[in-house]
Design an enzyme around this catalytic site. Structure first.
Site, PDB file in Angstrom:
ATOM      1  N   CYS B  35       6.179 -26.276  71.316  1.00 42.47           N
ATOM      2  CA  CYS B  35       5.719 -26.270  69.922  1.00 42.47           C
ATOM      3  C   CYS B  35       6.871 -26.360  68.940  1.00 42.47           C
ATOM      4  O   CYS B  35       6.666 -26.535  67.751  1.00 42.47           O
ATOM      5  CB  CYS B  35       4.936 -25.005  69.633  1.00 42.47           C
ATOM      6  SG  CYS B  35       3.436 -24.901  70.583  1.00 42.47           S
ATOM      7  N   CYS B 105       6.505 -19.877  59.955  1.00 44.81           N
ATOM      8  CA  CYS B 105       7.645 -19.142  60.511  1.00 44.81           C
ATOM      9  C   CYS B 105       7.495 -17.647  60.244  1.00 44.81           C
ATOM     10  O   CYS B 105       7.829 -16.826  61.099  1.00 44.81           O
ATOM     11  CB  CYS B 105       8.954 -19.641  59.915  1.00 44.81           C
ATOM     12  SG  CYS B 105       9.339 -21.343  60.363  1.00 44.81           S
TER      13      CYS B 105
END
Lengths: 397, 284
Positions: B35, B105
């Site tokens: 990913c 994130c």
């Protein structure tokens, strides 16, 4: 920030000082319209034609075969749409999986059903693990329904060169139109369209030290053509719109310089690229080359650093003023890594950590040495932070 | 170029909390290399369930590394119960904000913390183990999407992608994500509906009109020694000029309405209006 070390010339290139000088009079005083009857305007037409001759010389073409456009994308779009308009009964497009978005996204759109027109049949040819196109597969894809074959001359991410002579010959055998996106090839490899079987070729000014906003399309004499931008009689009725005289003059000058520098690209630039590539592969553990080592542009290298992420590498290089690109997902704003590296079957562990360096005649050996000093510690640092790759890299040693 | 804050750059270039803790009390990894980002969080506790030390290892971009470092700064010295309340918003705020497309994130930081806590407490990690995987490209469950849509008040698939990566790959799950958004905001799931075709462009219309005139209309008129020419098309107004017999024929108006307009309305566009401008042309 320290001095810029620019190794991203496949993205865009510095405008050559000679180009700036050649353009300046047309930005300041000689602002006339080349279509005007009066001397003041009409005199600039001569300079446009001179630029056309310079560009034709770089390509081994006849000046009448050059159409100036606004960019590489316009040239690609014009070529492909022209072929489809001129052969309305043919419904098949042949291209590759690794084209620049200028060709790829247009072809994919042509393959979609759109109200008012049936979808085209689009064949996207695969490449092998070194980014090379298989000619047998290519040949098998052609049929009598094929309206246009569009295959790039050189890949922008890996620099891999495609066999345009063989592709063109196969197209000629079957009477098919062949267009090539040569945006990355022009000025970096010798091109002689008088001898090479190409029907249409797209190029862009800003990749060869001219400014952004100008490109050209080569259309072989005798090729059926339908204009994309309709309007005035400019470019021999093939592209409407008042000529951007300064930019065209700039492109002409850049073509002149490119012809002069071609040998240097093949020797000095290639040597710098090789020095950089060999140094990185030797100094950074887990580094691998993406793309065929020989069938490549002399200025491009694409190296993957396994188990680290490309954006992080680029931003650390940025601290040293070093400019490069990455096929990592994070740098593109998309969440998937480069379609070129995926088409080549580069594993995700490496695709995310790919860095492309693309050189020009303006690069120096000192710059390359700086990168070789700075980059390996960056990779080591990011590897220390990364949870992956310790066992694999230890096992590989 | 991403527009990172100075704080993000500082935590990316000089993270304080990278490394490994030998025999950590809490140890969890989220994400994976396919990913493009992954975070391993390690925590050592003192006797009173307080976080004495914490370290991270991260594979990912600048904002992933900075978010990991920020997470550690936020949890250090806290009890596990205190740390459990930390959200991805806290991480983003600590960094002075993250670009919209990089919010995932900060979510990765929150996920790592939640997973570590769940494992330590022998509870199932609901975000990963429960629910259905909606986004197969990035392995995102409906549970996580539901949680983020609720907490962040998200309304579009694009926003969900920014926060969770879900839908950022093959796009095959966009409809399912839309359904989750609709459910969270208490609306019925949008029914898939066919879009009406966009109107023809002028060029397409002109081409079509020319085809119909050439193929359907002119042969009829020519059989009677007449003809029709297309003069201009302005939107749905079609101007034609009759030639030969038709031009002088007293019933040409009938011919016009009858043959040309009906054919064009039938085969091109039901709103077409045909006008005869032949007079002006022959006089001019």
């Amino acid at each position: 920030m320290s001095k810029i070390i620019y190794l991203d010339n496949n993205a865009t290139s510095a405008v050559a000082p000679e180009v700036v000088d050649a353009m300046t009079p047309f930005l300041r005083d000689l602002y006339g319209n080349p279509s005007s009857i009066h001397t003041f305007g009409g005199q600039v037409a001569r300079h446009v034609e001179q630029a056309r001759e310079s560009l034709a010389a770089l390509l081994g073409a006849d000046p009448t075969e050059i159409i100036f456009t606004s960019c590489g994308t316009e040239s690609d779009s014009t070529a492909i749409r022209s072929a489809l308009a001129c052969y309305p009964d043919r419904r098949h497009v042949v291209t590759t999986r690794v084209e620049h978005p200028a060709v790829r996204n247009l072809c994919q759109w042509l393959g979609q059903p759109v109200p008012g027109r049936a979808p085209y049949r689009v064949t996207e040819l695969p490449v092998d693990s070194q980014g090379m196109l298989g000619l047998d597969e290519f040949k098998a894809a052609l049929d009598d329904d094929t309206a246009i074959v569009s295959v790039m001359w050189a890949n922008n991410e890996t620099g891999v060169l495609f066999p345009v002579d063989e592709i063109g010959a196969l197209c000629r055998e079957r009477g098919l139109l062949f267009h090539t996106d040569a945006v990355q090839a022009v000025g970096k490899v010798p091109i002689n369209l008088a001898k090479q079987p190409v029907d249409m070729l797209a190029l862009s000014g800003h990749k060869l030290h001219a400014p952004k906003g100008v490109g050209a399309l080569y259309v072989r004499r005798g090729t059926r053509f339908a204009p994309y931008l309709m309007g005035g009689h400019q470019e021999n009725n093939r592209r409407g719109g008042t000529e951007s005289v300064p930019l065209i003059v700039g492109l002409g000058k850049a073509a002149e310089l490119a012809l002069r520098n071609l040998k240097q690209e093949q020797t000095r630039v290639r040597a710098l690229r090789d020095r950089l590539e060999k140094g990185l592969l030797a100094k950074a553990p887990g580094a691998r080359l993406n793309g065929h080592p020989d069938h490549r542009l002399p200025n491009t290298t694409n190296v993957s650093f396994e188990y680290v992420e490309g954006e992080a590498i680029l931003l650390m290089l940025d601290q040293y003023g070093i400019c490069a690109s990455s096929g990592s997902a994070c740098t593109t704003g998309s969440l998937e890594p480069s379609h070129v590296l995926r088409a080549m079957g580069v594993p995700f562990t490496a695709a995310h950590g790919s860095v492309r360096f693309s050189l020009s005649v303006y690069n120096t050996p000192e710059e390359i040495e700086t990168v070789l000093e700075v980059l390996p510690p960056i990779i080591r640092r990011l590897r220390e932070i990364s949870p992956f790759g310790r066992e694999q890299l230890a096992a590989a040693k | 170029m991403w527009d990172y804050t100075e704080k993000v750059k500082q935590h990316f270039l000089h993270p304080k909390n990278t490394g490994e803790i030998p025999k950590p009390d809490l140890d969890a990894t989220v994400g994976n290399i396919t990913c493009g980002d992954a975070l391993r969080l390690m925590v050592r506790l003192d006797g009173a369930d307080r976080i004495a030390d914490a370290k991270f290892q991260t594979f990912g971009c600048a904002s992933a590394i900075a978010s990991s470092d920020a997470l550690i700064e936020l949890i250090k010295g806290k009890t596990l119960d205190e740390a459990a309340g930390i959200t991805n918003d806290d991480i983003a705020a600590y960094l002075g904000g993250l670009p919209e497309a990089k919010m995932h994130c900060s979510v990765m930081g929150m996920e790592a913390l939640q997973k570590a806590l769940a494992q330590y407490r022998h509870q199932p990690f609901a975000l990963e183990t429960e629910g259905q995987v909606v986004c197969k490209c990035f392995g995102v469950t409906d549970k996580l999407i539901d949680k983020v849509v609720r907490e962040q008040h998200l309304h579009t698939v694009e926003e969900v992608t920014h926060f969770t990566k879900a839908g950022g790959g093959c796009r095959g799950c966009h409809r399912e994500i839309e359904a989750i958004i609709a459910k969270v905001h208490g609306q019925p799931a949008p029914a898939p509906q066919a879009k009406p075709p966009p109107p023809m462009t002028n060029l397409q219309r002109i081409n079509r009109i020319q085809e119909v005139l050439a193929g359907e209309v002119r042969p009829l008129l020519q059989a009677d020694g007449g003809d029709v020419e297309l003069v201009d098309v302005d939107g749905k107004r079609v101007q034609v000029a009759f030639r030969g017999h038709c031009a002088w024929c007293p019933v040409s108006d009938v011919t016009l309405k009858g043959a040309v307009q009906a054919k064009l309305r039938e085969l091109v566009d039901p709103e077409i209006v045909v006008e005869d401008v032949g007079e002006h042309l022959t006089n001019g």
